[in-house]
Motif scaffolding. Structure first.
Motif, PDB file in Angstrom:
ATOM      1  N   PHE A   1      45.240  37.361  49.906  1.00  0.00           N
ATOM      2  CA  PHE A   1      45.176  37.066  48.481  1.00  0.00           C
ATOM      3  C   PHE A   1      43.808  37.519  47.977  1.00  0.00           C
ATOM      4  O   PHE A   1      42.880  37.748  48.759  1.00  0.00           O
ATOM      5  CB  PHE A   1      45.318  35.557  48.238  1.00  0.00           C
ATOM      6  CG  PHE A   1      44.087  34.792  48.631  1.00  0.00           C
ATOM      7  CD1 PHE A   1      43.072  34.537  47.717  1.00  0.00           C
ATOM      8  CD2 PHE A   1      43.891  34.376  49.947  1.00  0.00           C
ATOM      9  CE1 PHE A   1      41.908  33.869  48.102  1.00  0.00           C
ATOM     10  CE2 PHE A   1      42.735  33.710  50.340  1.00  0.00           C
ATOM     11  CZ  PHE A   1      41.738  33.454  49.407  1.00  0.00           C
ATOM     12  N   GLY A   2      43.671  37.624  46.665  1.00  0.00           N
ATOM     13  CA  GLY A   2      42.331  37.757  46.107  1.00  0.00           C
ATOM     14  C   GLY A   2      41.997  39.051  45.408  1.00  0.00           C
ATOM     15  O   GLY A   2      40.913  39.180  44.848  1.00  0.00           O
ATOM     16  N   VAL A   3      42.897  40.031  45.398  1.00  0.00           N
ATOM     17  CA  VAL A   3      42.656  41.247  44.623  1.00  0.00           C
ATOM     18  C   VAL A   3      43.569  41.202  43.408  1.00  0.00           C
ATOM     19  O   VAL A   3      44.776  41.005  43.543  1.00  0.00           O
ATOM     20  CB  VAL A   3      42.925  42.514  45.448  1.00  0.00           C
ATOM     21  CG1 VAL A   3      42.848  43.757  44.564  1.00  0.00           C
ATOM     22  CG2 VAL A   3      41.917  42.633  46.577  1.00  0.00           C
TER      23      VAL A   3
ATOM     24  N   LYS B   1      39.354  37.481  43.293  1.00  0.00           N
ATOM     25  CA  LYS B   1      39.453  36.073  42.909  1.00  0.00           C
ATOM     26  C   LYS B   1      39.502  35.202  44.153  1.00  0.00           C
ATOM     27  O   LYS B   1      40.197  35.522  45.117  1.00  0.00           O
ATOM     28  CB  LYS B   1      40.707  35.826  42.073  1.00  0.00           C
ATOM     29  CG  LYS B   1      40.729  36.554  40.747  1.00  0.00           C
ATOM     30  CD  LYS B   1      40.161  35.722  39.632  1.00  0.00           C
ATOM     31  CE  LYS B   1      41.104  34.621  39.225  1.00  0.00           C
ATOM     32  NZ  LYS B   1      40.574  33.817  38.107  1.00  0.00           N
ATOM     33  N   GLY B   2      38.772  34.073  44.106  1.00  0.00           N
ATOM     34  CA  GLY B   2      38.797  33.152  45.230  1.00  0.00           C
ATOM     35  C   GLY B   2      38.651  31.709  44.812  1.00  0.00           C
ATOM     36  O   GLY B   2      38.292  30.856  45.615  1.00  0.00           O
ATOM     37  N   ASP B   3      38.948  31.416  43.547  1.00  0.00           N
ATOM     38  CA  ASP B   3      38.838  30.051  43.062  1.00  0.00           C
ATOM     39  C   ASP B   3      40.049  29.233  43.502  1.00  0.00           C
ATOM     40  O   ASP B   3      41.123  29.782  43.775  1.00  0.00           O
ATOM     41  CB  ASP B   3      38.695  30.036  41.543  1.00  0.00           C
ATOM     42  CG  ASP B   3      39.887  30.659  40.837  1.00  0.00           C
ATOM     43  OD1 ASP B   3      40.824  29.922  40.475  1.00  0.00           O
ATOM     44  OD2 ASP B   3      39.896  31.898  40.685  1.00  0.00           O
ATOM     45  N   PRO B   4      39.907  27.915  43.596  1.00  0.00           N
ATOM     46  CA  PRO B   4      40.980  27.064  44.115  1.00  0.00           C
ATOM     47  C   PRO B   4      42.327  27.238  43.414  1.00  0.00           C
ATOM     48  O   PRO B   4      43.374  27.320  44.074  1.00  0.00           O
ATOM     49  CB  PRO B   4      40.418  25.652  43.921  1.00  0.00           C
ATOM     50  CG  PRO B   4      38.944  25.830  44.036  1.00  0.00           C
ATOM     51  CD  PRO B   4      38.667  27.143  43.376  1.00  0.00           C
ATOM     52  N   ALA B   5      42.327  27.280  42.094  1.00  0.00           N
ATOM     53  CA  ALA B   5      43.592  27.394  41.363  1.00  0.00           C
ATOM     54  C   ALA B   5      44.308  28.704  41.708  1.00  0.00           C
ATOM     55  O   ALA B   5      45.531  28.725  41.899  1.00  0.00           O
ATOM     56  CB  ALA B   5      43.334  27.305  39.861  1.00  0.00           C
ATOM     57  N   TYR B   6      43.536  29.790  41.781  1.00  0.00           N
ATOM     58  CA  TYR B   6      44.145  31.092  42.099  1.00  0.00           C
ATOM     59  C   TYR B   6      44.705  31.093  43.523  1.00  0.00           C
ATOM     60  O   TYR B   6      45.799  31.614  43.771  1.00  0.00           O
ATOM     61  CB  TYR B   6      43.115  32.209  41.938  1.00  0.00           C
ATOM     62  CG  TYR B   6      43.699  33.583  42.162  1.00  0.00           C
ATOM     63  CD1 TYR B   6      44.344  34.258  41.138  1.00  0.00           C
ATOM     64  CD2 TYR B   6      43.632  34.200  43.412  1.00  0.00           C
ATOM     65  CE1 TYR B   6      44.912  35.509  41.329  1.00  0.00           C
ATOM     66  CE2 TYR B   6      44.186  35.458  43.624  1.00  0.00           C
ATOM     67  CZ  TYR B   6      44.823  36.101  42.585  1.00  0.00           C
ATOM     68  OH  TYR B   6      45.389  37.334  42.801  1.00  0.00           O
ATOM     69  N   ILE B   7      43.967  30.514  44.458  1.00  0.00           N
ATOM     70  CA  ILE B   7      44.419  30.479  45.852  1.00  0.00           C
ATOM     71  C   ILE B   7      45.731  29.712  45.973  1.00  0.00           C
ATOM     72  O   ILE B   7      46.686  30.161  46.633  1.00  0.00           O
ATOM     73  CB  ILE B   7      43.340  29.849  46.752  1.00  0.00           C
ATOM     74  CG1 ILE B   7      42.095  30.730  46.796  1.00  0.00           C
ATOM     75  CG2 ILE B   7      43.886  29.641  48.172  1.00  0.00           C
ATOM     76  CD1 ILE B   7      40.906  30.073  47.487  1.00  0.00           C
ATOM     77  N   LYS B   8      45.794  28.547  45.335  1.00  0.00           N
ATOM     78  CA  LYS B   8      46.999  27.711  45.445  1.00  0.00           C
ATOM     79  C   LYS B   8      48.212  28.397  44.828  1.00  0.00           C
ATOM     80  O   LYS B   8      49.326  28.313  45.356  1.00  0.00           O
ATOM     81  CB  LYS B   8      46.743  26.353  44.793  1.00  0.00           C
ATOM     82  CG  LYS B   8      45.722  25.512  45.553  1.00  0.00           C
ATOM     83  CD  LYS B   8      45.342  24.244  44.812  1.00  0.00           C
ATOM     84  CE  LYS B   8      44.277  23.460  45.561  1.00  0.00           C
ATOM     85  NZ  LYS B   8      43.849  22.239  44.830  1.00  0.00           N
ATOM     86  N   LYS B   9      47.999  29.098  43.741  1.00  0.00           N
ATOM     87  CA  LYS B   9      49.080  29.860  43.123  1.00  0.00           C
ATOM     88  C   LYS B   9      49.501  31.019  44.029  1.00  0.00           C
ATOM     89  O   LYS B   9      50.701  31.287  44.217  1.00  0.00           O
ATOM     90  CB  LYS B   9      48.627  30.388  41.762  1.00  0.00           C
ATOM     91  CG  LYS B   9      49.658  31.238  41.034  1.00  0.00           C
ATOM     92  CD  LYS B   9      49.096  31.738  39.709  1.00  0.00           C
ATOM     93  CE  LYS B   9      50.091  32.659  39.001  1.00  0.00           C
ATOM     94  NZ  LYS B   9      49.544  33.171  37.707  1.00  0.00           N
TER      95      LYS B   9
ATOM     96  N   GLY C   1      36.883  26.017  51.560  1.00  0.00           N
ATOM     97  CA  GLY C   1      37.260  24.611  51.462  1.00  0.00           C
ATOM     98  C   GLY C   1      38.698  24.459  50.994  1.00  0.00           C
ATOM     99  O   GLY C   1      39.451  23.607  51.513  1.00  0.00           O
ATOM    100  N   THR C   2      39.103  25.272  50.039  1.00  0.00           N
ATOM    101  CA  THR C   2      40.491  25.241  49.560  1.00  0.00           C
ATOM    102  C   THR C   2      41.446  25.714  50.645  1.00  0.00           C
ATOM    103  O   THR C   2      42.525  25.126  50.840  1.00  0.00           O
ATOM    104  CB  THR C   2      40.633  26.127  48.308  1.00  0.00           C
ATOM    105  OG1 THR C   2      39.726  25.675  47.301  1.00  0.00           O
ATOM    106  CG2 THR C   2      42.058  26.072  47.778  1.00  0.00           C
TER     107      THR C   2
END
Length: 325
Positions: free
Chosen positions: A88-90, A97-105, A138-139
């Motif tokens: 994830f993350g591109v 992107k590596g913020d918690p909301a983006y990761i969970k989605k 952490g996420t």
């Protein structure tokens, strides 16, 4: 066609065991031949399958998940035999992107596309400069506790970030480019991985196909081939790099193996924590790549390879100016 004696290797210190050579699926088209290749690779003994949410032919249309759907479809009914790694993350417009909301989605989307309820190895595809790595990891650690992912990985992360991430939760593997003509990580990243007990998963272990010896001139690349935009395949760079490949071919002939097998054998000899993931859409190439496990390199062989392809030998940068994928 199965191979029950295939060598395995451990990534990290948390118990993830995979085939010593995996399969990268980034450039595999979404068709039935690719399904057969993935299934055939599993029959041969491949257990490590590498994908990402952005891989697939629909990427340019800003649609994610195409390659994940292909991998999931191919492994359906045999999920327990495979180790699936995805990323994830591109993003198309917002950068990494590596913020918690983006990761969970993202993880929920990947689970859906893969048709599975867990991901074995989940990588951050590229570092997010606007989110501290501690927050990202952490996420991911929360997702491990929830059972959505089993192990955490980083891709193309710098050494200091690997250290900081590992302090939050054990990092199982780092995926980055590594081959006879991409040895940049040997200065800083490789020592950190050895120190912390983190596995290394080299992508493009055959120099995006250049080191196979199959590409003799620029025109050998199809008109729509992405490699036409890569500096190492262009002009004088191409000619200089071809000279190195010619020497690799000569040595491979002396060893009774293919250039691809020699390149992979060299990688495997750099440490038992290294698991290359050459990509191919053809099953016969998967079998050829596995043949690298039977190539024994002596100290003299390794010294000869070092003379042929020392660090920094490749002409041209790894990526086009506007691309890091």
């Amino acid at each position: 066609m199965s191979n029950t004696t295939l060598q395995t290797r451990k990534l990290g210190r948390e118990g993830l065991e995979v085939s010593a050579v995996g399969l990268g699926t980034m450039m595999i088209p979404d068709n039935e031949e690719s399904v057969r290749t993935i299934q055939g690779a599993l029959d041969l003994g491949v257990t490590m399958f590498d994908t990402a949410d952005l891989y697939g032919e629909e990427y340019l249309l800003h649609r994610f998940g195409g390659n994940e759907r292909l991998v999931g479809r191919a492994l359906k009914g045999r999920r327990d035999k495979a180790i699936i790694a995805t990323k994830f993350g591109v993003t198309h417009t917002q950068g990494p992107k590596g913020d918690p909301a983006y990761i969970k989605k993202s993880v929920d989307a990947s689970l859906y596309q893969l048709g599975t309820d867990y991901i074995d190895l989940y990588y951050q595809h590229r570092p997010d400069p606007s989110t501290p790595i501690e927050e990202t990891v952490g996420t991911l650690a929360e997702l491990v506790k929830e059972g959505k992912i089993r192990y955490i990985g980083l891709s193309e992360a710098p050494a200091d970030q690997i250290r900081r991430a590992h302090a939050v939760h054990p990092i199982t593997a780092v995926e980055t480019e590594y081959s006879l003509w991409s040895r940049e990580l040997e200065d800083e990243i490789l020592p950190v991985l050895k120190e912390l007990g983190i596995g290394l998963v080299p992508y493009s272990p055959l120099g995006r196909g250049f080191l196979t010896g199959q590409i003799k001139k620029f025109e050998d690349l199809p008109p729509d081939d992405y490699r036409r935009f890569y500096p190492r395949f262009q002009g004088e760079n191409f000619i200089k790099n071809l000279e190195v490949v010619t020497l690799i071919e000569e040595m491979a002939a002396e060893k009774g193996c293919t250039p691809a097998q020699l390149g992979l054998a060299w990688l495997l000899a750099q440490g038992d924590f290294i698991v290359p993931i050459p990509g191919t859409k053809r099953l016969e190439r998967v079998a050829e790549n596995f043949g690298a496990l039977q190539v024994h390199l002596t100290a003299e062989d390794l010294a000869q390879i070092e003379r042929i392809s020392p660090k920094g030998i490749a002409a041209g940068s790894r990526f086009p100016v506007k691309s890091q994928i």
